[in-house]
Design a protein around this motif. Structure first.
Motif, PDB file in Angstrom:
ATOM      1  N   ASN A   8      55.779 -49.865 145.072  1.00 44.84           N
ATOM      2  CA  ASN A   8      54.848 -49.553 146.167  1.00 44.84           C
ATOM      3  C   ASN A   8      55.569 -48.966 147.367  1.00 44.84           C
ATOM      4  O   ASN A   8      55.102 -48.002 147.966  1.00 44.84           O
ATOM      5  N   LYS A  11      56.470 -45.471 146.597  1.00 44.27           N
ATOM      6  CA  LYS A  11      55.271 -44.623 146.588  1.00 44.27           C
ATOM      7  C   LYS A  11      54.899 -44.171 148.004  1.00 44.27           C
ATOM      8  O   LYS A  11      54.440 -43.059 148.209  1.00 44.27           O
ATOM      9  N   THR A  39      54.740 -42.391 140.036  1.00 48.29           N
ATOM     10  CA  THR A  39      55.032 -43.412 141.051  1.00 48.29           C
ATOM     11  C   THR A  39      55.772 -42.800 142.242  1.00 48.29           C
ATOM     12  O   THR A  39      55.764 -43.366 143.331  1.00 48.29           O
TER      13      THR A  39
ATOM     14  N   THR B 131      49.563 -53.289 149.887  1.00 50.65           N
ATOM     15  CA  THR B 131      49.656 -51.862 150.209  1.00 50.65           C
ATOM     16  C   THR B 131      50.057 -51.664 151.670  1.00 50.65           C
ATOM     17  O   THR B 131      50.970 -50.901 151.982  1.00 50.65           O
ATOM     18  N   CYS B 134      53.700 -52.744 152.184  1.00 50.91           N
ATOM     19  CA  CYS B 134      54.677 -51.804 151.599  1.00 50.91           C
ATOM     20  C   CYS B 134      54.739 -50.523 152.427  1.00 50.91           C
ATOM     21  O   CYS B 134      55.810 -49.936 152.579  1.00 50.91           O
TER      22      CYS B 134
END
Lengths: 323, 188
Positions: A8, A11, A39, B131, B134
């Motif tokens: 993540n 990404k 990714t 999310t 991160c």
């Protein structure tokens, strides 16, 4: 950090950050290199250039127009990037350069504006190694414009098939050798040729059929000669075309003036050129102009669409005829 | 278990409201569950808020606990610090039944807290919060050198890693030799 978390973070990072993360440790490098392309973040480069001369240069420009450049020196066996020098030891300079290009391409998901290769006479094995890398990458490169400057035909075909045909708009083939000539029949069979909209070639081609350029809106191509019949065939196809912007045919010879007059009637004599005019299908205003010009022993056909107002006084305009 | 209960003001199950005549189904009272972290402080959280956590949602979906049973059996998350679990619970409550916004600016700025939150959220499988976290870590990495990233994440260099590995092997070898010698001595 757990793998999912790392995935993540990567990404949501930019290309530069991921390259930095690769340098943090061997584990990070192995983890990032093992990731699926999906990714990885999109580097959003606008153009990538690979220039192979005495040294190799890999250049990429981001969406903010900031350019980065790797130089690979064969003499000193080193790579320099933004002033940072890495000695490559026993590694092959070609292998390192191609591996770096592979890494750059792995991150490129959006369309490039331009992908440019300049393949000089040094590093003979470069095109084959490049082709192997493209095969390994297992996806086609999305670029709107592809430009290849080479000194032989053998350096073009290892690259062309690996460009995504649906994205490709323009192909430029440029020569590093004044006497270069290629057989174009292999190239015209590719999906890249069939899908491109513009084609430009600054050296002689052989094994060429005039019908092969009819789908382009813009073409510049040079070859030995063309017959009057072929020119008439071109006229018949183009007269129905709605997207023609301009065609330039550069010829060594053109000897069929009489045959052409038999087919198209007498020409209008312009300044240093002969001109014919044909009305386009379904248009009163648009006229297709065929201009034949002689320059220092060579001939150039220029075909373009003009407004009826641009037809010179005294020139005949042929009505549209069904083929 | 000595515990302090911390919950939302709407801790008790809501009384069913009188349904309007036109309504098709009566409103179901909301159920609550209890969780605690390393500090044993119990948090009362509604099932709706806990839906954000795939892990807890999976655990409670077929339990059918009564209020008393839920209170008597709080979910223990011993691997999560109390203050981090509090952050998670607050986030779940704030975003209960709401679509999550594209950004969340209320995450901890302190790197240790953020990393702990990342690990907790990953464990509890809270996708949206993971999310956000991160994204924030990725922002933290931006523009940093490999050395600075190593420092932030407390990662040893490859050389340090190799040296530590060698040292550990050496120590293990010595210990094994010591054990063999002791065993030989015992045998005599």
């Amino acid at each position: 950090m757990p793998e999912l978390v790392m995935e993540n973070i990567i990404k949501f990072s930019d290309f530069k950050s991921v390259l930095t993360l690769r340098q943090v440790s061997k584990d990070f490098l192995n983890f990032i290199d093992s990731l699926n392309d999906s990714t990885l973040p999109d580097s959003e480069f606008s153009r990538i250039d690979m220039i192979v001369n005495e040294d190799i240069c890999l250049r990429y420009r981001d969406s903010n127009n900031i350019q980065n450049e790797f130089i690979y020196s064969q003499m000193d066996i080193l790579r320099s990037f933004n002033g940072k020098i890495t000695f490559l030891g026993s590694s092959s300079v070609i292998d390192v350069a191609i591996r770096d290009l592979e890494l750059v391409l792995k991150f490129q998901k959006s369309n490039l504006r331009l992908l440019h290769f300049h393949l000089g006479p040094s590093f003979e094995t470069f095109p084959v190694k490049l082709s192997n890398m493209f095969k390994k990458l297992n996806r086609k490169i999305k670029t709107e414009n592809l430009s290849m400057k080479a000194d032989s035909q053998s350096k073009i075909m290892p690259i062309l098939p690996f460009v995504e045909p649906r994205t490709l708009e323009r192909i430029d083939l440029l020569t590093l050798n004044d006497n270069m000539e290629i057989e174009i029949n292999e190239i015209v069979k590719t999906e890249q040729w069939k899908n491109a909209d513009k084609f430009n070639c600054d050296f002689n081609v052989s094994n060429f059929n005039i019908k092969d350029i009819c789908h382009f809106s813009e073409t510049l191509i040079q070859f030995l000669s063309v017959s009057a019949k072929e020119m008439d065939l071109l006229r018949k196809i183009l007269i129905d075309s709605s997207k023609l912007s301009g065609i330039w045919l550069r010829l060594k010879n053109f000897n069929e003036h009489r045959e052409l007059s038999n087919l198209w009637g007498p020409c209008f004599i312009g300044e240093n050129s002969r001109l014919w005019y044909f009305r386009m299908k379904n248009s009163e205003e648009e006229i297709m102009e065929f201009e034949l010009r002689r320059n220092s022993g060579n001939f150039t056909w220029r075909i373009k669409i003009i407004h009826i107002g641009g037809v010179p006084n005294g020139a005949a305009v042929h009505d549209y005829e069904e083929n | 278990m000595s515990s302090t209960e911390q919950g939302t003001s709407s801790a008790a199950p809501a009384e069913p409201t009188t349904a309007p005549e036109s309504a098709a189904a009566p409103e179901v009272p909301e159920s609550f569950y209890y969780v605690h972290g390393k500090d044993k402080v119990v948090h009362k959280v509604s099932a709706g808020a806990l839906q954000h956590s795939a892990l807890i949602h999976g655990m409670i979906s077929n339990l059918g606990y009564t209020e008393e049973q839920a209170k008597a059996n709080p979910f223990p998350f011993e691997n999560i610090d109390g203050d981090i679990l509090q952050m998670v619970v607050d986030w779940c409550n704030q975003h209960k039944g709401k679509p999550t916004p594209p950004e969340d600016t209320n995450l901890p700025k302190q790197k240790e807290k953020l990393f702990d939150l990342v690990l907790a959220v990953n464990y509890l499988e809270i996708k949206e919060l993971l999310t956000y976290c991160c994204k924030q870590v990725a922002m933290m990495v931006k523009g940093k050198s490999p050395e600075e990233i190593r420092e932030i994440w407390m990662i040893p260099t490859d050389a340090e890693d190799e040296a530590a590995e060698k040292e550990a092997k050496k120590r293990a070898g010595k210990e094994a030799a010591g054990e063999t010698a002791a065993a030989a001595g015992d045998a005599k």
